[in-house]
Design a protein around this motif. Structure first.
Motif, short mmCIF file in Angstrom:
data_model
loop_
_atom_site.label_atom_id
_atom_site.label_comp_id
_atom_site.label_asym_id
_atom_site.label_seq_id
_atom_site.Cartn_x
_atom_site.Cartn_y
_atom_site.Cartn_z
N GLU A 132 38.05 23.12 1.43
CA GLU A 132 37.60 23.83 2.65
C GLU A 132 37.27 22.85 3.74
OE1 GLU A 132 33.35 26.42 3.67
OE2 GLU A 132 33.68 25.61 1.54
N ALA A 133 36.85 21.59 3.20
CA ALA A 133 36.70 20.56 4.30
C ALA A 133 37.99 20.15 4.91
CB ALA A 133 36.45 19.25 3.63
N LEU A 134 39.22 20.17 4.32
CA LEU A 134 40.64 20.21 5.03
C LEU A 134 40.97 21.30 5.92
CD1 LEU A 134 42.63 19.25 1.53
CD2 LEU A 134 42.35 17.67 3.46
N ARG A 135 40.65 22.32 5.72
CA ARG A 135 40.76 23.38 6.58
C ARG A 135 40.02 23.43 7.98
NH1 ARG A 135 41.09 26.44 1.55
NH2 ARG A 135 39.05 27.12 2.15
N ASN A 136 38.67 22.94 7.68
CA ASN A 136 37.67 22.93 8.89
C ASN A 136 37.60 21.66 9.76
OD1 ASN A 136 37.02 25.33 7.62
ND2 ASN A 136 35.27 24.61 6.51
N ALA A 137 38.17 20.65 9.14
CA ALA A 137 38.31 19.45 10.20
C ALA A 137 39.16 19.52 11.30
CB ALA A 137 38.61 18.20 9.21
N ILE B 210 50.21 11.82 -1.24
CA ILE B 210 49.33 12.81 -2.08
C ILE B 210 50.00 14.17 -1.91
CG2 ILE B 210 47.28 13.58 -2.81
CD1 ILE B 210 46.00 10.98 -1.99
N THR B 211 50.64 14.76 -3.03
CA THR B 211 51.21 15.87 -2.79
C THR B 211 50.29 16.99 -2.14
OG1 THR B 211 52.64 15.47 -4.79
CG2 THR B 211 52.57 17.66 -3.80
N ASN B 212 49.07 17.37 -2.60
CA ASN B 212 48.35 18.18 -2.07
C ASN B 212 47.99 18.20 -0.60
OD1 ASN B 212 48.06 18.95 -4.85
ND2 ASN B 212 46.22 18.04 -4.98
N TYR B 213 48.17 17.26 -0.05
CA TYR B 213 48.01 17.08 1.54
C TYR B 213 49.13 16.94 2.27
CZ TYR B 213 43.69 15.22 -0.74
OH TYR B 213 42.57 14.95 -1.66
N LYS B 214 50.33 16.85 1.86
CA LYS B 214 51.55 16.78 2.39
C LYS B 214 51.90 17.91 3.45
CE LYS B 214 54.28 13.39 -0.03
NZ LYS B 214 55.78 13.00 -0.90
N ASN B 215 51.75 19.08 2.75
CA ASN B 215 52.06 20.37 3.73
C ASN B 215 51.24 20.29 4.84
OD1 ASN B 215 53.63 21.22 1.87
ND2 ASN B 215 52.39 22.28 0.75
N PHE B 216 50.01 19.80 4.82
CA PHE B 216 49.36 19.60 6.26
C PHE B 216 50.04 18.90 7.08
CE2 PHE B 216 45.98 20.86 3.52
CZ PHE B 216 45.27 21.99 3.86
N TRP B 217 50.94 17.96 6.90
CA TRP B 217 51.50 17.09 7.64
C TRP B 217 53.10 17.64 8.04
CZ3 TRP B 217 56.03 13.87 7.50
CH2 TRP B 217 55.97 12.86 8.40
N ARG B 218 53.74 18.07 7.00
CA ARG B 218 54.94 18.39 7.23
C ARG B 218 55.22 19.71 7.91
NH1 ARG B 218 58.38 15.51 4.03
NH2 ARG B 218 60.21 16.93 4.63
N LYS B 219 54.39 20.74 8.10
CA LYS B 219 54.52 21.69 8.76
C LYS B 219 54.67 21.45 10.33
CE LYS B 219 49.57 22.94 9.28
NZ LYS B 219 48.46 23.85 8.76
N PHE B 220 54.47 20.35 10.86
CA PHE B 220 54.65 20.10 12.16
C PHE B 220 56.00 19.37 12.48
CE2 PHE B 220 49.96 20.48 11.67
CZ PHE B 220 49.83 21.42 12.84
N LEU B 221 56.87 19.24 11.32
CA LEU B 221 57.99 18.78 11.55
C LEU B 221 59.01 19.89 11.86
CD1 LEU B 221 58.67 16.50 8.58
CD2 LEU B 221 57.85 15.84 10.86
N ASN B 222 59.97 19.67 12.62
CA ASN B 222 60.79 20.53 13.08
C ASN B 222 62.11 20.88 12.06
OD1 ASN B 222 62.67 22.60 14.52
ND2 ASN B 222 63.33 20.98 15.94
N PRO B 223 61.88 21.89 11.34
CA PRO B 223 63.10 22.00 10.16
C PRO B 223 64.64 22.23 10.66
CG PRO B 223 61.72 23.83 10.25
CD PRO B 223 61.07 23.01 11.09
N GLU B 224 64.62 22.50 11.98
CA GLU B 224 65.79 22.80 12.68
C GLU B 224 66.54 21.59 13.25
OE1 GLU B 224 65.39 26.29 15.12
OE2 GLU B 224 64.89 27.68 13.51
#
Length: 630
Positions: free
Chosen positions: A583-588, A605-619
């Protein structure tokens, strides 16, 4: 004989024999009483006195109230300088402690992984005294909670592991897998016992057959265990070999051997096993350290490809000079050598901005990454925001001709641990991570002489909320706005500070996201103050500036000049703390990946990587060609 003849007659032979017999009997009695003296335990009085003194020292009351540790005392320390009853240990991420004192070491070296670091750290403490020795093994478990900054009772070996090897110990604990190796461990135990008995059995001629049998069993076990680490690796029909070894050991135990020799051999084998385990742990820690401090092949590929494309491209890279110099814009400054990390910071900030057209990003990098960074931000557009890439190695940028001062340096990350003893079996630990400004940050007034306010963003953050409110914060005449960590105060670090002229209640603060009032910075001569402090500490350190001195200089430079930023703006610890609340991850507003396990690394740390990787351009073709998106 006559007594007046000028000499004295010798003793009669019978009397001489009586004296000799008396002396012999006395020696015999003493030889009998000496073992009896030890058997009855009279000699333990001296040892018990030592143990009692050590136990009394360990049982001295140490406060459990960690929030204000400096207000508590240990009996018998009233005449000592005031300090925290929790002893602070400082270290920079990737560096090690040697001789209990923070020292500057090579970022890619593991040569200071000393075997005696535990004893040295505990013997060279600051403030209240701690025991001179600890049991090397206790069955207590360590867990850190950076977000909540809570105290935990820990496994002492885990504590010392973290002091010596940092976040490697956290990573190792999380990656540990349960192994099905019950039979393998049993075979190893039998092999140890057999090796301990074999030298004594081999010396007895009448047990040659048993000696040969033990030798064959030992060689067979060594061959099997060299190829097997789990039970499924063992060869089929292995049970008869185990039974045969057990029977052989049983025969050996019934032989008339010297138990002292067996005990001595067994201790040698245990010491060798511990040395081997310690070696493998150091080797693993070094490889972990190498992995977290080395640029991944994919990022190196990306940098090289972009640099080549920059010089191949015939496109004219236009500079939006007017927007870059407009003081009415919202200026963000990023120090980075990492193209991908800078891209994520810019992209996440723009996507959450209400007015992206007001954002101007100034990315300061070194000459090795300048052209690659420049081409990347020319090819990729981020809303209506403008991005300027600057080369810190260009002496005209900062006005410094000194190559060392103009060289790019990134924020320093410090690991500070407080520990204390409450009861004999209990070790209490607090661990904190601080990310502080580097020397390059103190060049900001010269790099941006016309700006009055800028926001500093570290390159290991992800923005999850609009940041425009930061430019409207009234800082009350302060120079910097930062999230503070008041569980660490200057009074806790007084033994690392160059003088006593400081406010002991001044709180530590962290970088990640900071608002800088450059007009107040110039008025207070902040850069000059920092330079003066570092020069003083450099002279004190013998010409080399240690990481501890960098921390002390930064904290002293900004004492009483920090405006506290609401802690909801920044959530730190995502590069070392596995237990951050979802919840703290989502609200910060901003996620800070401070620590060794950065999100662009495989060890992140795998659990936090998606918060970072979603801002990469997959194309992105460049990312796909260099396998960054995989």
């Amino acid at each position: 004989m006559k007594s007046n003849g000028g000499f004295v007659s010798p003793l009669p032979p019978k009397r001489r024999w009586k004296c000799f017999i008396t002396a012999v009997l006395s020696l015999v009695c003493l030889s009998m009483f000496a073992p009896l003296f030890f058997l009855l335990g009279f000699h333990n009085g001296f040892q018990n006195a030592h143990i009692s003194a050590l136990a009394a020292e360990r049982l001295n009351p140490v406060s459990n109230h960690l929030n204000v540790p400096a207000q508590h005392k240990i009996a018998g320390t009233e005449n000592q300088p005031k300090s925290s009853s929790f002893v602070p240990l400082l270290k920079v991420h990737g560096s090690e402690l040697e001789d209990g004192v923070p020292r500057k070491i090579s970022q890619n070296s593991a040569r200071h992984f000393g075997n005696d670091a535990e004893k040295e750290i505990l013997n060279n403490t600051v403030g209240n005294p701690t025991p001179t020795s600890f049991p090397e093994q206790n069955n207590r478990h360590h867990a850190q909670a950076m977000g909540s900054k809570k105290m935990v009772v820990v496994n002492e070996s885990e504590v010392m592991c973290q002091i010596k090897f940092g976040t490697y110990c956290l990573w190792r604990r999380e990656q540990r897998e349960e192994m099905d190796d019950y039979l393998v461990k049993k075979m190893k135990d039998l092999l140890f016992v057999a090796r301990a008995y074999y030298p004594s059995i081999a010396k007895l001629p009448k047990f040659d057959i048993l000696s040969q049998e033990m030798k064959q069993n030992i060689q067979e076990f060594e061959r099997i265990l060299s190829e097997a680490s789990t039970d499924k690796d063992l060869p089929p029909n292995n049970e008869p070999k185990v039974s045969m070894m057990e029977a052989t050991i049983s025969k050996a135990k019934s032989c008339p051997v010297d138990c002292n020799n067996v005990d001595k051999k067994f201790r040698q084998l245990v010491d060798l096993a511990e040395d081997e385990a310690n070696f493998h742990m150091k080797q693993s820690a070094f490889l972990y350290k190498l992995a977290v401090q080395t640029m991944p092949k994919s990022l190196h590929c990306l940098s090289m490809r972009l640099t080549v494309e920059y010089f191949r491209s015939s496109s004219n890279i236009d500079e939006q000079i007017e927007r870059f110099l407009n003081p009415n814009m919202h200026h963000c400054v990023i120090f980075s050598r990492n193209i991908l990390a800078s891209s994520v910071v810019v992209n996440s900030t723009v996507l959450h901005a209400r007015e992206s057209g007001k954002l101007v990003f100034h990315i300061l990098t070194d000459k090795e990454n300048y052209f690659a960074m420049k081409f990347w931000f020319f090819k990729n557009k981020y809303g209506e925001a403008a991005v300027q890439v600057l080369n810190t190695d260009d002496s005209t940028l900062s006005g410094h001709n000194d190559e060392e001062q103009s060289r790019l340096s990134l924020p320093e990350e410090f690991h500070i641990s407080f520990y204390g003893i409450d009861k004999l079996p209990t070790l209490q630990v607090r661990a904190h991570y601080l990310s502080m400004f580097s020397q390059s940050h103190y060049l900001l007034p010269m790099v941006f002489p016309s700006f009055e306010k800028v926001v500093i963003l570290d390159d290991d953050i992800v923005v999850q909320r609009d940041l425009s409110d930061l430019w409207s914060i009234e800082m009350g005449g302060k120079v910097i706005s930062a999230v503070q960590s008041c569980s660490i105060r200057l009074s806790h670090l007084q033994n690392y500070l160059p003088s006593s002229s400081f406010d002991g209640n001044s709180c530590a603060w962290t970088s990640g996201i900071n608002v800088i009032d450059l007009s107040r910075w110039r008025a207070h001569n902040v850069s000059e103050t920092y330079q003066r402090l570092t020069n003083e500490m450099k002279n004190k350190d013998g010409g080399a500036l240690s990481e501890t001195s960098l921390l002390s200089a930064s904290l002293l430079t900004f004492q009483s000049l920090v405006y506290p930023l609401d802690s909801r703006w920044l959530l730190s610890g995502l590069g070392h703390n596995y237990g951050v609340n979802s919840e703290a991850l989502r609200n910060a507003a901003v996620l800070h990946f401070d620590g060794s396990m950065k999100p662009w690394l495989e060890l992140g740390i795998t659990n936090y990587k998606n918060f970072w990787r979603k801002f990469l351009n997959p194309e992105s073709q460049f990312l796909n060609d260099c396998n960054v998106n995989q």
